[in-house]
Design an enzyme around this catalytic site. Structure first.
Site, PDB file in Angstrom:
ATOM      1  N   VAL A  92      40.604  49.503  41.172  1.00  0.00           N
ATOM      2  CA  VAL A  92      41.033  48.534  41.925  1.00  0.00           C
ATOM      3  C   VAL A  92      39.928  47.728  42.535  1.00  0.00           C
ATOM      4  CG1 VAL A  92      42.339  47.825  44.119  1.00  0.00           C
ATOM      5  CG2 VAL A  92      43.043  50.078  42.679  1.00  0.00           C
ATOM      6  N   CYS A  93      39.700  46.239  42.131  1.00  0.00           N
ATOM      7  CA  CYS A  93      38.450  45.376  42.512  1.00  0.00           C
ATOM      8  C   CYS A  93      38.964  44.955  43.700  1.00  0.00           C
ATOM      9  CB  CYS A  93      38.388  44.550  41.383  1.00  0.00           C
ATOM     10  SG  CYS A  93      37.748  45.098  39.838  1.00  0.00           S
ATOM     11  N   LEU A  94      38.365  45.357  44.660  1.00  0.00           N
ATOM     12  CA  LEU A  94      38.377  44.671  46.374  1.00  0.00           C
ATOM     13  C   LEU A  94      36.935  44.744  46.748  1.00  0.00           C
ATOM     14  CD1 LEU A  94      41.563  46.211  47.734  1.00  0.00           C
ATOM     15  CD2 LEU A  94      41.374  43.677  47.221  1.00  0.00           C
TER      16      LEU A  94
END
Length: 444
Positions: A92-94
């Site tokens: 999950v890219c955050l």
């Protein structure tokens, strides 16, 4: 530091479980608060609408000074990437997780927590998700944007909803359903006998997803019908210009097959609900804890109805404490005035782990009741074992005069659209509601 992090995680879990957000859910085993499962229900009017997306959170001992590790688990076994920022491998890219470069001030801070992460992930599930991907400007603005939305919508239905519910219900590819748990010799109806937690798969959202399937069934069907009109079965998902080997969603459209599978799920859910009545009679004969509890609650609710000014009635169906029939009289001086409605409530022998399933036996055109009679209501999580609170919540959802607009309660698409439409739409809604109220008396 370890004890402080456990305290913080426990408080955040408790706060999330107490609120009435209909699109987020969290859970963990009592013995392991550092490993949390979370469910995000896809936002309205996006390709993710009413999909069930699950994530795992691992909190280290330095939390909240350091962010948790977050992994997407609704990926079809690592084969499906639902968003440019949510990889098929679960990444999950955050920026707040340190997994994506962000502007100054967007990095993790101890003021953030489980809820803020979930809301950030939910915000990725937008109307045009491909705009989260660098290089999207190179895509054909109309054709590519629409095609990606189409296949995300298709796979949201296929993987996050249909495939998940088939697994929960034991439905095979050919549509056959495995024997219910109640028919298996190893199952003990007396819930005083508990299995070792470690030996049981941890599936905290199973009951929630089943009940939401009943809420959103008509919306899923409407999406499928629209998809069948727009995309021919067998059409291959096309790759976007910015997609590569680690950023793609491969497959073919087949809305006709999705419709068949969705209808099978609905039949299996209805059969499971009816099966609770048979299981309940066995539990009653064994005087199980749940049977005794429901019988006692029934007697208490009957007494409370007698003492109140409201002439509602309650009885057990065939003397079974697992099947209640409420007769509801419409509130005077409202559009429900003069109506008489029968509401059947089924309870599982695993209540309150499995929450009640409710259905209006008398048809009522109402924006909070689906076409098959399933009401959209929510009672306080802290009172999930109190049946009276469920009945009160059902009635409150019917009688609420000035509800706030909330697309998460969209369970009857036609009625919902009229209710929240123009002034003329609302007049049409009120006419149809009154007509169904009058019909309820004729059907008595």
């Amino acid at each position: 530091m370890g004890d402080q992090s456990v305290f913080r995680i426990t408080k955040e879990l408790s706060d999330l479980q107490r609120n009435s957000d209909l699109s987020l859910a969290v859970a963990c085993r009592d013995i392991d608060v550092r490993n949390v499962k979370a469910l995000i229900i896809g936002p309205h009017e996006t390709p993710y609408e009413f999909g069930f997306f699950e994530f795992s959170f691992k909190f280290n001992k330095e939390y909240p000074r350091k962010s948790p590790t977050v992994t997407a688990t609704t990926t079809n076994g690592g084969r499906c990437r639902f968003n440019p920022n949510i990889y098929a491998n679960g990444r999950v890219c955050l920026s707040i997780l340190g997994t994506w470069r962000g502007e100054r001030g967007e990095e993790w801070s101890a003021a953030q927590g489980l809820e803020s992460i979930l809301l950030s992930i939910q915000s990725l599930m937008s109307t045009n998700p491909y705009e989260n991907e660098p290089g999207f400007e190179d895509a054909n603005e109309v054709a590519d944007k629409k095609h990606q939305k189409d296949y995300i919508r298709h796979e949201t239905l296929r993987i996050s909803v249909i495939q998940r519910l088939e697994e929960y219900l034991g439905i095979s590819v050919d549509g056959t359903v495995a024997a219910p748990v109640s028919n298996r010799e190893e199952y003990d109806l007396d819930m005083d006998v508990m299995e070792d937690e470690a030996s049981v798969p941890f599936e905290p959202f199973k009951d929630l997803c089943k009940r939401r399937l009943l809420w959103y069934y008509d919306s899923y069907l409407a999406t499928i019908q629209k998809g069948k009109e727009e995309v021919k079965d067998g059409t291959v998902f096309s790759r976007m210009p910015f997609e590569g080997a680690s950023n793609t969603m491969e497959g073919r459209f087949n809305y006709s097959e999705l419709e068949r599978r969705l209808r099978n799920i609905k039949k299996a859910l209805d059969a499971e609900t009816e099966g609770w009545a048979t299981e309940g009679l066995v539990a009653k004969g064994k005087e199980s804890t749940v049977a005794v509890n429901l019988q006692r609650q029934y007697e208490q609710v009957v007494e409370s109805f007698k003492r109140s000014d409201v002439p509602h009635n309650l009885e057990l169906v065939d003397g079974n404490p697992f099947v209640w029939m409420v007769t509801y009289f419409g509130k005077p001086m409202t559009n429900l005035d003069g109506g008489l409605f029968r509401i059947k409530i089924h309870f599982s022998p695993r209540f309150p782990e499995d929450q009640p399933r409710v259905k209006f036996e008398t048809r009522l055109f109402h924006h909070r009741i689906s076409q098959d009679g399933t009401p959209c209501y929510f009672s306080a999580p802290s009172r999930r074992e109190d049946v009276k609170s469920h009945i009160d919540a059902i009635i409150d959802s019917l009688e609420e005069e000035q509800p706030s607009y909330d697309p998460r309660t969209l369970v009857h698409p036609e009625a919902f659209k009229l209710y929240w439409g123009s002034a003329d739409d609302r007049k049409m809604y009120n006419r149809r509601l009154r007509r169904s109220v009058q019909q309820s008396l004729e059907d008595c």
